[in-house]
Design a protein around this motif. Structure first.
Motif, short mmCIF file in Angstrom:
data_model
loop_
_atom_site.label_atom_id
_atom_site.label_comp_id
_atom_site.label_asym_id
_atom_site.label_seq_id
_atom_site.Cartn_x
_atom_site.Cartn_y
_atom_site.Cartn_z
N GLY A 100 0.81 -1.21 0.00
CA GLY A 100 0.00 0.00 0.00
C GLY A 100 0.84 1.26 0.00
O GLY A 100 0.54 2.22 -0.71
N LEU A 101 1.91 1.26 0.79
CA LEU A 101 2.80 2.43 0.82
C LEU A 101 3.51 2.62 -0.51
O LEU A 101 3.72 3.75 -0.96
N PHE A 102 3.88 1.51 -1.15
CA PHE A 102 4.55 1.63 -2.43
C PHE A 102 3.59 2.15 -3.51
O PHE A 102 3.94 3.03 -4.30
N GLU A 103 2.36 1.63 -3.51
CA GLU A 103 1.39 2.07 -4.52
C GLU A 103 1.03 3.54 -4.35
O GLU A 103 0.85 4.26 -5.34
N ARG A 104 0.95 4.00 -3.11
CA ARG A 104 0.54 5.38 -2.87
C ARG A 104 1.70 6.37 -2.99
O ARG A 104 1.51 7.50 -3.44
N GLU A 105 2.90 5.96 -2.56
CA GLU A 105 4.01 6.91 -2.44
C GLU A 105 5.28 6.48 -3.16
O GLU A 105 6.26 7.21 -3.14
N ARG A 106 5.27 5.26 -3.70
CA ARG A 106 6.49 4.66 -4.23
C ARG A 106 7.55 4.53 -3.11
O ARG A 106 8.74 4.62 -3.35
N TYR A 107 7.04 4.31 -1.90
CA TYR A 107 7.92 4.18 -0.73
C TYR A 107 8.48 2.77 -0.67
O TYR A 107 7.74 1.78 -0.67
#
Length: 232
Positions: A100-107
């Motif tokens: 979820g963090l990667f999809e939203r922020e590329r984190y």
């Protein structure tokens, strides 16, 4: 994640899995221990650690989410119901947060540590040591506790045969008598890492794991008698 933050130190994400349900002690993660709810103790030590850059709580429960935010953690989204039951795979819940963090922020952090909220008595120095060790290039770091095992009751398979655990030639090849413990588990999220590091916990207070009412009462006694230095 800002460019300045990324350049200053490696990104290490602390995830605290704290669902609302509990079989042994209902809603234990929201119960008060001393001056704060149980989940807040893990949030506090994670935020105090110098080498943890982000603290996120994975929960399906709005009340626990509010508590986590009050004490400085992020709850970017709630955990779905199918990852929140008694038999849910916590590994999938952790993956849900990272994805979820990667999809939203590329984190994309370099390291991840998991702190279960049922272990309130963590030392900041212990967490920092484990994160430093992880960043030194280990694939995983974990906490373990020593256990007493009656060797004569256990057997190991070797060459298709069962051998008593206590046989010298078998015992010499076995790991020390320890088991994993949910105080802290870390993963290096890069393929260049190798090796597994285990930190043995020996302090009986650090080993307190709150699963039942008597565990919570014991933890309250620890606080009442000032038996633990939190180093926050």
């Amino acid at each position: 994640m800002t460019g300045e933050r990324a350049a200053s130190r490696p990104e290490v994400l602390a995830i605290i899995p704290a669902r609302g349900g509990s079989k042994g002690l209902p809603r234990k993660n929201a119960l008060m221990l001393g001056d704060r709810p149980l989940v807040a103790w893990s949030v506090s030590v994670a935020r105090a650690a110098r080498n943890i850059t982000r603290v996120v709580v994975s929960t399906d429960d709005p009340e626990i989410a509010d508590i986590a935010r009050e004490y400085g953690a992020e709850v970017p989204f709630l955990r779905p119901a199918h990852l929140s039951g008694d038999r849910a795979d916590v590994g999938l819940a952790l993956q849900h947060i990272r994805n979820g963090l990667f999809e939203r922020e590329r984190y994309r952090p370099l390291g991840q540590v998991v702190l279960y909220p049922t272990h309130p008595f963590r030392r900041r120095s212990t967490i920092e040591h484990l994160v430093d060790t992880l960043l030194a290039g280990y694939e995983t770091v974990s906490t373990v506790r020593r256990i007493d095992t009656p060797q004569e009751r256990f057997f190991c398979e070797e060459g298709g045969l069962l051998h008593p655990y206590g046989e010298a030639e078998v015992a010499m090849a076995l790991a020390p008598h320890v088991r994993t413990y949910g105080y802290c588990y870390g993963r290096y999220l890069d393929f260049s890492a190798a090796g597994h590091y285990q930190h043995v916990l020996t302090d009986p207070v650090e080993l307190i794991d709150i699963d039942a009412e008597e565990d919570l009462e014991l933890a309250r006694k620890v606080l009442e008698h000032n038996l633990f230095d939190f180093e926050l």
